[in-house]
Design an enzyme around this catalytic site. Structure first.
Site: not given
Length: 231
Positions: A97, A122, A154-155, A183
């Site tokens: 980010k 990101h 992580h998404h 997160d």
């Protein structure tokens, strides 16, 4: 290293990053701390070079995410070495980010498709940044490779509808699964320019409702098991 020591290390490292006038001395907890602080100084320089003033917020979120992730992983019975790897990976999971304009990250209204695409990127930015400060000749290279993997993945969602690789279920690396839950837990609890902080009960209910959809069932169960011990 026990959980309390990990929390102290994360907090002292995080504090040292934001003190421009003191040396990056994170104490004698481990030799790896000197190397890690140097890496994060490089990342802070990247942020300064592109004019991103959001570095502190990104890394503070990373610190809190790491504390939650390690608590979850401990409850899940992960071995000590993986806990150490997870701590560093969760701490830097959102570092990409720093290459996303702050004006987009903090925009109070709806994002355009182009802005949303920039935010999603990101994950790739994080992977590239973390790999750029790694060397295959370094004895910690395997750990750093995992850290870059967590930044990238992580998404991802348990049901396969996440990004950027659309991985599903157990195809998502475990440390990325854990970081994903940690997160979102911190992000929803935190106030942002585009939203108020949610109540803890609302956050937990939302994450529990996504068990088996957005999140790994095992990871959700671990968060619910340890959340009362988290600040």
């Amino acid at each position: 290293m026990n959980e309390a020591s990990r929390i102290r290390e994360s907090e002292s490292l995080s504090a040292s990053l934001f003190d421009e006038d003191e040396e990056m001395d994170v104490g004698a907890d481990a030799l790896r701390s000197d190397r890690r602080s140097t890496e994060l100084e490089i990342l802070r320089n990247y942020a300064g070079a592109v004019g991103n003033e959001n570095f502190r917020d990104v890394m503070e979120h990373g610190r809190r995410t790491a504390v939650t992730a390690v608590a979850m992983a401990t409850a899940m019975g992960l071995p000590e070495q993986e806990l150490d790897t997870l701590q560093t990976a969760a701490f830097t999971h959102d570092v990409g980010k720093i290459l996303v304009p702050v004006s987009i990250q903090q925009k109070p209204g709806p994002l355009t498709l182009l802005e949303y695409s920039s935010i999603r990127n990101h994950t790739w930015f994080g992977k590239i940044l973390l790999e750029s400060i790694s060397s295959k000749d370094d004895d910690t290279y395997p750990v750093r490779k995992i850290r870059a993997q967590v930044a990238l993945l992580h998404h991802e969602r348990w049901d396969g509808t996440g990004y950027p690789m659309h991985l599903k279920g157990s195809a998502i690396p475990l440390l990325a699964q854990i970081t994903s839950v940690a997160d979102v837990f911190d992000a929803l609890l935190s106030e942002r320019t585009y939203k108020a902080a949610w109540t803890r009960d609302r956050v937990l209910a939302t994450i529990a409702a996504e068990r088996g959809q957005q999140f790994s069932p095992e990871c959700v169960d671990a968060l619910l098991q340890v959340e009362s011990n988290l600040l």
